[in-house]
Design a protein around this motif. Structure first.
Motif, PDB file in Angstrom:
ATOM      1  N   LEU A  12       0.831  -1.204   0.000  1.00  0.00           N
ATOM      2  CA  LEU A  12       0.000   0.000   0.000  1.00  0.00           C
ATOM      3  C   LEU A  12       0.865   1.253   0.000  1.00  0.00           C
ATOM      4  CD1 LEU A  12      -2.749  -0.988   2.595  1.00  0.00           C
ATOM      5  CD2 LEU A  12      -2.686  -1.414   0.134  1.00  0.00           C
ATOM      6  N   TYR A  18      -2.675   4.256  -5.341  1.00  0.00           N
ATOM      7  CA  TYR A  18      -3.646   3.587  -4.480  1.00  0.00           C
ATOM      8  C   TYR A  18      -3.700   4.251  -3.104  1.00  0.00           C
ATOM      9  CZ  TYR A  18      -6.849  -0.192  -3.478  1.00  0.00           C
ATOM     10  OH  TYR A  18      -7.987  -0.902  -3.205  1.00  0.00           O
ATOM     11  N   ILE A  22      -6.935   5.746  -1.159  1.00  0.00           N
ATOM     12  CA  ILE A  22      -7.297   5.545   0.253  1.00  0.00           C
ATOM     13  C   ILE A  22      -7.578   6.886   0.920  1.00  0.00           C
ATOM     14  CG2 ILE A  22      -6.367   4.878   2.515  1.00  0.00           C
ATOM     15  CD1 ILE A  22      -4.945   2.558   1.114  1.00  0.00           C
ATOM     16  N   PHE A  63      -6.089   0.310   7.278  1.00  0.00           N
ATOM     17  CA  PHE A  63      -5.988  -0.338   5.973  1.00  0.00           C
ATOM     18  C   PHE A  63      -4.753  -1.237   5.979  1.00  0.00           C
ATOM     19  CE2 PHE A  63      -8.174   3.651   5.395  1.00  0.00           C
ATOM     20  CZ  PHE A  63      -9.173   3.387   4.477  1.00  0.00           C
ATOM     21  N   ASP A  65      -2.578  -4.463   3.877  1.00  0.00           N
ATOM     22  CA  ASP A  65      -2.485  -5.314   2.694  1.00  0.00           C
ATOM     23  C   ASP A  65      -2.741  -6.761   3.099  1.00  0.00           C
ATOM     24  OD1 ASP A  65      -0.096  -6.348   3.735  1.00  0.00           O
ATOM     25  OD2 ASP A  65       1.178  -5.090   2.485  1.00  0.00           O
ATOM     26  N   TYR A  69      -3.062  -8.363   6.961  1.00  0.00           N
ATOM     27  CA  TYR A  69      -4.439  -8.398   7.455  1.00  0.00           C
ATOM     28  C   TYR A  69      -4.657  -9.480   8.501  1.00  0.00           C
ATOM     29  CZ  TYR A  69      -9.432  -9.266   7.674  1.00  0.00           C
ATOM     30  OH  TYR A  69     -10.716  -9.481   8.130  1.00  0.00           O
ATOM     31  N   ASN A 101     -14.501  -8.060   3.333  1.00  0.00           N
ATOM     32  CA  ASN A 101     -13.128  -7.568   3.521  1.00  0.00           C
ATOM     33  C   ASN A 101     -13.030  -6.341   4.425  1.00  0.00           C
ATOM     34  OD1 ASN A 101     -11.957  -9.580   1.922  1.00  0.00           O
ATOM     35  ND2 ASN A 101     -12.300  -8.401   0.048  1.00  0.00           N
ATOM     36  N   SER A 102     -14.011  -6.155   5.306  1.00  0.00           N
ATOM     37  CA  SER A 102     -14.000  -5.016   6.219  1.00  0.00           C
ATOM     38  C   SER A 102     -14.819  -5.356   7.455  1.00  0.00           C
ATOM     39  CB  SER A 102     -14.592  -3.783   5.521  1.00  0.00           C
ATOM     40  OG  SER A 102     -14.655  -2.671   6.383  1.00  0.00           O
ATOM     41  N   LEU A 115      -9.645  -3.021   7.289  1.00  0.00           N
ATOM     42  CA  LEU A 115      -9.975  -3.352   5.906  1.00  0.00           C
ATOM     43  C   LEU A 115      -8.839  -4.148   5.278  1.00  0.00           C
ATOM     44  CD1 LEU A 115     -10.831  -0.083   6.463  1.00  0.00           C
ATOM     45  CD2 LEU A 115     -12.009  -0.508   4.316  1.00  0.00           C
ATOM     46  N   VAL A 117      -6.993  -4.929   2.020  1.00  0.00           N
ATOM     47  CA  VAL A 117      -6.903  -4.148   0.791  1.00  0.00           C
ATOM     48  C   VAL A 117      -5.986  -4.826  -0.221  1.00  0.00           C
ATOM     49  CG1 VAL A 117      -6.255  -1.927  -0.178  1.00  0.00           C
ATOM     50  CG2 VAL A 117      -7.302  -2.020   2.085  1.00  0.00           C
ATOM     51  N   THR A 119      -4.372  -3.860  -3.963  1.00  0.00           N
ATOM     52  CA  THR A 119      -4.176  -2.696  -4.832  1.00  0.00           C
ATOM     53  C   THR A 119      -4.707  -2.897  -6.244  1.00  0.00           C
ATOM     54  OG1 THR A 119      -1.930  -3.444  -5.373  1.00  0.00           O
ATOM     55  CG2 THR A 119      -2.164  -1.879  -3.554  1.00  0.00           C
ATOM     56  N   LEU A 123     -11.596  -0.553  -3.164  1.00  0.00           N
ATOM     57  CA  LEU A 123     -11.541  -0.562  -1.711  1.00  0.00           C
ATOM     58  C   LEU A 123     -12.794  -1.189  -1.108  1.00  0.00           C
ATOM     59  CD1 LEU A 123     -10.165   2.940  -0.638  1.00  0.00           C
ATOM     60  CD2 LEU A 123      -9.173   0.719  -0.075  1.00  0.00           C
TER      61      LEU A 123
END
Length: 362
Positions: A12, A18, A22, A63, A65, A69, A101-102, A115, A117, A119, A123
């Motif tokens: 990110l 990207y 964001i 956020f 990647d 995550y 994804n959130s 989140l 994320v 790329t 989003l």
């Protein structure tokens, strides 16, 4: 309410486009980029860092990647004494509010929206709501110091705080803050009564002006030189502008100013290309070609070197309406090329506002 934008992951951080995406998404939701933290990867100190941040902020949007995550989701579940479960092929805490994804975990003094994320993908949705204890508005036709003096009585009356930022000469962005929404609304109503059409809500005057053009179906075109198409680019960032924009002309060279806009070579000789006269004929040329309701023209020196005896940062701007009325100004700007270009674009749109203020009344 104190809120934090937190980005974790090299993928990110390295993708500037990207990362800007964001920032835009975050600012659209929270109305400002208040505080930002960036970390390249997860480490053994991250659980302690998150605990510390949870005591400082009431809401954190994190956020991460795909590599980071799962680790962060596990940390949040542990801190909340929760279990990770699989939802829609994504590991999330069982008690969390979830969308693809959130998810949002609700701690005692803080909420965290994590989140996942990628790329190469859109989003995920930003979840969770916070009370925004501020609003922005803009004032035109008055300098920032005078504006603050005139607003001081209202500020005291409604017990709010206000801050000002000068965007251009006689164009000021104001921020009003209070823990009580009713005081902010009362203050803004009084500001409207005090300044009338010289005030409009929001922090982006360009969006306000463009949305007014959309509302009234007024077409616009541009003749740009040193801004290299930034006016058109700014316009096309807003959905629906195809109704008011067919195209414009970027004529960087004198040859194309002559051939595309019909400006005589005598006008363009020497320093003439950097002049009000040149901008006037740029306006006439784009009107003849595109036949809009409004035309804007810009020519000057966006670089850091003087030319033909003209100082770097000197930019001539013009705005013309279909009835033949027009305004022109010389902006003397300081900064790098991109800053000067963006300020010139703002100045040109603002000049249109000054030319026909009745069209843009709030």
């Amino acid at each position: 309410m104190k809120h934090l934008l937190f980005i974790v992951g090299d993928e990110l951080i390295m993708s500037q486009n990207y990362k800007d995406y964001i920032y835009r998404a975050y600012e659209e939701k929270f109305q400002e980029l208040s505080e930002i933290r960036i970390q390249s990867k997860t480490d053994k100190e991250l659980p302690f860092l998150l605990e510390k941040l949870m005591k400082k902020y009431e809401f954190i949007t994190l956020f991460a990647d795909e590599q980071c995550y799962a680790i962060i989701a596990k940390i949040l579940a542990t801190l909340d004494e929760d279990n990770l479960i699989l939802k829609d092929e994504t590991l999330v805490p069982d008690k969390a509010i979830f969308a693809k994804n959130s998810f949002v975990s609700d701690f005692k003094y803080c909420k965290i929206n994590l989140l996942k994320v990628n790329t190469e993908e859109k989003l995920p949705p930003l979840l969770g709501e916070i009370y925004l204890d501020f609003k922005y508005f803009c004032l035109f036709g008055i300098d920032d110091e005078s504006a603050l003096i005139l607003l001081e009585t209202l500020r005291k009356s409604f017990e709010v705080s206000i801050k000002a930022s000068k965007l251009l000469e006689n164009l000021t962005l104001m921020k009003v803050t209070s823990s009580q929404a009713v005081k902010i609304e009362g203050f803004l109503q009084s500001v409207k009564k005090l300044f009338g059409p010289k005030v409009f809500l929001g922090k982006n005057p360009l969006h306000f002006i463009i949305n007014k053009l959309l509302e009234k179906r007024l077409k616009i075109s541009f003749a740009e030189s040193c801004t290299g198409g930034n006016c058109a680019s700014t316009l096309t960032k807003i959905s629906g502008v195809s109704e008011i924009f067919e195209g414009s002309i970027v004529s960087y060279s004198n040859r194309l100013k002559h051939e595309w806009l019909g400006i005589s070579e005598s006008v363009l000789e020497g320093r003439g290309v950097y002049s009000e006269r040149c901008v006037y004929f740029m306006l006439k040329g784009i009107f003849k070609t595109a036949q809009p309701d409004f035309a804007l023209a810009i020519s000057g020196i966006a670089g850091d070197e003087d030319r033909e005896g003209i100082k770097a940062g000197s930019v001539y701007i013009g705005a013309m309406f279909k009835d033949g009325t027009y305004l022109q100004e010389l902006l003397e700007l300081k900064g790098d090329r991109e800053f000067i270009q963006k300020q010139a674009v703002l100045g040109a749109f603002y000049l249109m506002f000054k030319l026909k203020p009745e069209i843009f009344e709030f």
